[in-house]
Design an enzyme around this catalytic site. Structure first.
Site, PDB file in Angstrom:
ATOM      1  CG  PHE A  49     103.038  73.736 -52.583  1.00 50.75           C
ATOM      2  CD1 PHE A  49     103.559  72.931 -53.317  1.00 50.75           C
ATOM      3  CD2 PHE A  49     102.938  75.034 -52.653  1.00 50.75           C
ATOM      4  CE1 PHE A  49     103.836  73.247 -54.683  1.00 50.75           C
ATOM      5  CE2 PHE A  49     103.425  75.428 -54.048  1.00 50.75           C
ATOM      6  CZ  PHE A  49     103.669  74.649 -54.805  1.00 50.75           C
ATOM      7  CG  HIS A  50      98.282  72.807 -47.276  1.00 48.27           C
ATOM      8  ND1 HIS A  50      98.465  74.031 -47.725  1.00 48.27           N
ATOM      9  CD2 HIS A  50      96.840  72.614 -46.734  1.00 48.27           C
ATOM     10  CE1 HIS A  50      97.211  74.439 -47.846  1.00 48.27           C
ATOM     11  NE2 HIS A  50      96.185  73.894 -47.184  1.00 48.27           N
ATOM     12  CB  ALA A  51      97.142  67.171 -47.350  1.00 43.75           C
ATOM     13  NE  ARG A  96      94.614  70.567 -49.505  1.00 42.13           N
ATOM     14  CZ  ARG A  96      93.384  70.459 -49.105  1.00 42.13           C
ATOM     15  NH1 ARG A  96      92.614  71.422 -48.852  1.00 42.13           N
ATOM     16  NH2 ARG A  96      92.872  69.306 -48.810  1.00 42.13           N
TER      17      ARG A  96
END
Length: 134
Positions: A49-51, A96
């Site tokens: 839950f981040h990029a 992702r």
């Protein structure tokens, strides 16, 4: 163009078993600065839950399996990692998420940089703003 860039690693095997060796700038297309692995992820728990703004990564399920969702702000694609001889290259500003970890999953991630919290984009709306500028 697909977000999913699969890297296939050639196992070296004999009657003793198999071995996969990963070398920077040969098998891994960048200089490696950090390796970490995720394991004992409880059933139903998702991660990621981040990029990242600059970080490049290669993810490999050394054991077991998990699903990777990759999102560049316009396209969303999912791949199941389920082989120690297959990895995915994640580069550029890509959101992702990892889902559906098997009980025996060991997910290894090879990173191009040392940990840097300022490189993370942890809010999806902020990610979309940044991704749509590029």
């Amino acid at each position: 163009m697909s977000l999913i860039k699969v890297l296939n690693f050639k196992p070296l095997g004999d009657d003793r078993g198999d071995l996969v060796a990963l070398e920077e700038l040969v098998d891994i297309p960048f200089a490696m600065k950090r390796v970490y692995y995720v394991f004992r992820t409880e059933r139903g728990v998702s991660r990621g839950f981040h990029a990242h703004k600059n970080l490049k990564q290669v993810a490999v399920c050394v054991t077991g399996s998990c699903d990777f969702l990759l999102d560049d702000g316009t396209t969303r694609e999912t791949i199941t990692l389920d082989s120690s001889t297959k990895g995915i290259l994640i580069e550029g500003i890509v959101w992702r998420e990892m889902h559906n970890f098997s009980d025996d999953c060991v997910l290894m991630v090879i990173a191009s940089e040392h940990y840097d919290e300022s490189d993370y984009i942890r809010n999806y709306d902020n990610f979309l703003k940044i991704a749509n500028k590029n």
